[in-house]
Scaffold this active site. Sequence first.
Site, mmCIF file in Angstrom:
data_model
loop_
_atom_site.group_PDB
_atom_site.id
_atom_site.type_symbol
_atom_site.label_atom_id
_atom_site.label_comp_id
_atom_site.label_asym_id
_atom_site.label_seq_id
_atom_site.Cartn_x
_atom_site.Cartn_y
_atom_site.Cartn_z
ATOM 1 N N GLY A 13 3.433 11.597 -1.473
ATOM 2 C CA GLY A 13 2.225 11.356 -2.250
ATOM 3 C C GLY A 13 2.315 10.099 -3.100
ATOM 4 C CE1 TYR A 14 5.338 6.084 -7.869
ATOM 5 C CE2 TYR A 14 6.554 5.321 -5.947
ATOM 6 C CZ TYR A 14 6.117 5.119 -7.243
ATOM 7 O OH TYR A 14 6.437 3.954 -7.898
ATOM 8 C CB ALA A 15 5.109 6.363 -0.491
#
Length: 243
Positions: free
Chosen positions: A150-152
């Site tokens: 999700g961060y990426a």
Amino acid sequence: MLGPIARTPRSTAPNMNSPILLTGASQRVGLALAQALAQAGHTVVCASRSQPPAHPNLLHFEADLCRVADREALVAHLRRHCTSLRAVIHNASLWLDDSLDNLDTMFRLHVEAPYHLNLALGELLQGAGKADIIHICDETSSRGSKSHIGYAATKAALQNMVLSFAEKYAPQVRVNGILPGLLMFKPEGDEAYRQHALQKALLEFEPGPQPLIEAVLFLLQSQYSTGSQVTINGGRHLKNRML
């Protein structure tokens, strides 16, 4: 040494002449960047939930950028007190584990907030003569991350918006991105983790905030860069290719 900072509450009307808006400026790399810009003579409006340490050129606006109402209050504050903006630097970031709730939070901070602010502050940026928007992305936004999907993904959306806003606001406003790798370890990381992380790059040391500061200053001074990405990851992309 940096001098004490005067907090600027929402109700105060500071004398702001083409300031830089910097999000996520209250700690770590963001704080070091805010202090470096202040030392260079810029007035910096620090939009964050907590107040940064004192410096006369730093003005704090308390805001949770995941909240639409807080962003609208920030925009109204800047429109009320500024005739133009020198730059907007989107540094606010959360590195959260994968879950639906965390994905929603990171999307609001990494994508929705920069999108909202770039659109809402376009007129102030275009009134500065030369202005910049800088998206602080992440080196994982170009290659993905199996442990922080999700961060990426949300950082990849932030990186993609560089291209769209560069086209939208040219030629008055330059829009660029910075893709940092490891800059500073968190205090809770153990030595084994540190050594493992350092070995992922060709330059195996912890550089601190200075590479990001240098990249931001370069983009602020650049006359012929827009829609571009500056990678500062110690050659990590090459090391991964060699393994």
